[in-house]
Motif scaffolding. Structure first.
Motif, mmCIF file in Angstrom:
data_model
loop_
_atom_site.group_PDB
_atom_site.id
_atom_site.type_symbol
_atom_site.label_atom_id
_atom_site.label_comp_id
_atom_site.label_asym_id
_atom_site.label_seq_id
_atom_site.Cartn_x
_atom_site.Cartn_y
_atom_site.Cartn_z
ATOM 1 N N SER A 32 26.522 14.308 43.910
ATOM 2 C CA SER A 32 25.736 14.145 42.686
ATOM 3 C C SER A 32 26.603 13.643 41.539
ATOM 4 O O SER A 32 26.181 12.791 40.752
ATOM 5 C CB SER A 32 25.077 15.476 42.302
ATOM 6 O OG SER A 32 24.172 15.888 43.283
ATOM 7 N N LEU A 42 27.386 10.693 36.822
ATOM 8 C CA LEU A 42 26.252 11.176 37.606
ATOM 9 C C LEU A 42 25.737 10.057 38.500
ATOM 10 O O LEU A 42 25.350 8.992 38.020
ATOM 11 C CB LEU A 42 25.137 11.661 36.675
ATOM 12 C CG LEU A 42 23.877 12.202 37.360
ATOM 13 C CD1 LEU A 42 24.196 13.451 38.186
ATOM 14 C CD2 LEU A 42 22.801 12.517 36.319
ATOM 15 N N HIS A 369 20.634 17.222 43.278
ATOM 16 C CA HIS A 369 20.594 17.160 41.817
ATOM 17 C C HIS A 369 20.010 18.468 41.271
ATOM 18 O O HIS A 369 19.008 18.978 41.778
ATOM 19 C CB HIS A 369 19.719 16.002 41.334
ATOM 20 C CG HIS A 369 20.362 14.655 41.473
ATOM 21 N ND1 HIS A 369 19.761 13.598 42.121
ATOM 22 C CD2 HIS A 369 21.562 14.201 41.054
ATOM 23 C CE1 HIS A 369 20.552 12.549 42.083
ATOM 24 N NE2 HIS A 369 21.653 12.889 41.440
ATOM 25 N N ASP A 373 21.252 18.188 35.813
ATOM 26 C CA ASP A 373 21.645 16.810 36.132
ATOM 27 C C ASP A 373 20.540 15.837 35.742
ATOM 28 O O ASP A 373 20.787 14.797 35.106
ATOM 29 C CB ASP A 373 21.919 16.652 37.630
ATOM 30 C CG ASP A 373 23.110 17.438 38.127
ATOM 31 O OD1 ASP A 373 23.980 17.799 37.302
ATOM 32 O OD2 ASP A 373 23.171 17.689 39.346
#
Length: 391
Positions: A32, A42, A369, A373
């Motif tokens: 991730s 990210l 995720h 996130d």
């Protein structure tokens, strides 16, 4: 002496069009959050839907396979023989998919090339959705079969093509299960009904449905309850499964035929033992972990709803593939670069992968995720989207 300078003109045109994109070199494995140039970023473009690339059971299986088998398989399976790990993987996959047999290839791309290039001849016709994956298109190009293309998910055009092709030995209708650039799902029940009415073969490429749709990620055939009515299923081991490879799921007859006829199977060295063992471990994890699929879909629905509320154009998305339609190649790449400056990696996708005016940043939401996130990504998208005039 001849040289390759003639290629530079095309590269310069790509740059002028805003379509030039060098490879991104990450400092570490897929996850991730990844490291790029010493900076934590990210990842929102990975096909690692379920986060299995770093699963401890898969890593342990790979290490144990290397210790037992070494790092290579030696040759193609029809010459040097098949290692038992490949047979175990195919039997486990067949049980998982609910089919008589499976046959594993080196990639999803070579699976489509091998199957389509071998089963279709000059007396046959293939009928293909216009937005099918490039591997399907290239597989069709390898055949001498006649070709018909129907507008995306247009069942009237599909039926017309079936009506017009009654004189062929075999008619094969080919569709993606989930379309990779738009994230929409094929109307498989209706396609199957039409194929049955006109005595056609149904071929479904589940690259982006494997591990995503159906019970425990069994794919689009399971999702729609069409077991026994789809003749050829293609799956990938490189996306939600988290490793590498592709496979055909279908009848024992088809497997036997492909072993003898599919050129990408006959002339390519088989998966390394570590890859096959990791895939086998992944299928077992999927079989007992429905919570991974549930988390994937919860995250995908959350992200899509927030993007729509912000005012983004997410096209036809109904899966964890969520495109944000931008427009021209240059605008698309600028938007992608702006997101990266905000700490979000979401690669721009432009012509010829999509239409020239349909460039998009394609987000892929995964089970790994967290909501934190996704909120980080959504905040970055909101800021950059307003600056770009997208919302």
């Amino acid at each position: 002496m001849a040289n390759l300078d003639f290629l530079s003109k095309e590269l310069e045109q790509l740059k002028a069009d805003g379509r030039y994109r060098p490879l991104t070199e990450w400092e570490g494995g897929s996850g991730s959050w990844m490291t790029l140039g010493g900076r934590r970023v990210l990842q929102m473009s990975s096909n690692n839907y379920l986060g299995l690339t770093a699963h401890p059971e898969l890593k342990r299986a790979a290490i144990e396979a290397i210790e037992k088998y070494g790092v290579g398989s030696g040759s193609v399976r029809t010459i040097a023989g098949t290692l038992d790990i490949h047979g175990k993987l195919e039997r486990e996959l067949a049980a998982f998919k609910g089919t008589e047999a499976t046959l594993v290839f080196q990639s999803g791309f070579t699976t489509n090339q091998g199957i389509l290039g071998s089963i279709l001849g000059p007396d046959d016709v293939v009928i293909s959705d216009e937005l099918n994956h490039a591997s399907i298109i290239d597989g069709i190009r390898l055949t001498k079969a006649s070709r018909k293309v129907f507008a995306h998910k247009d069942l009237d055009q599909l039926e017309q093509a079936l009506k017009e092709s009654a004189s062929y030995r075999a008619r094969v209708v080919v569709t993606d299960g989930v379309f990779s650039m738009d994230g929409d799902i094929a109307p498989l029940p209706a396609i199957v009904e039409l194929a049955e009415r006109y005595d056609a073969v149904v071929y479904v490429d589940d690259a982006h449905a494997s591990g995503v749709l159906g019970r425990n990620g069994k794919g689009s055939t399971d999702h729609f309850g069409l077991h026994g009515r789809v003749h050829i299923q293609v799956g990938t081991l490189s996306k939600a499964i988290g490793v590498s490879g592709g496979y055909m799921a279908g009848s024992a007859l088809l497997k036997d035929y492909l072993i003898h006829k599919a050129r990408s199977f006959l002339f390519s060295t088989s998966q390394t033992p570590a890859v096959a063992a990791s895939c086998l471990a992944a299928v077992k994890v999927l079989g007992r972990s429905p919570e991974l699929i549930e988390r994937l879909w919860s995250n995908a629905n959350y992200c899509r709803e927030k993007l729509l509320a912000l005012g983004f154009d997410t096209g036809m998305s109904e899966t964890p593939i969520i495109p944000i339609i931008v427009g021209s190649p240059a605008d698309t790449m600028r938007f992608s670069d702006a997101l990266l400056a905000e700490g979000v990696y979401a690669q721009g996708i432009v012509y010829p992968t999509v239409a020239m005016d349909k460039g998009r940043v394609r987000l892929i939401v995964t089970a790994s995720h967290t909501r934190e996130d996704l909120d980080f990504a959504l905040d970055a998208l909101a800021r950059t989207g307003r600056i770009a005039g997208l919302i």
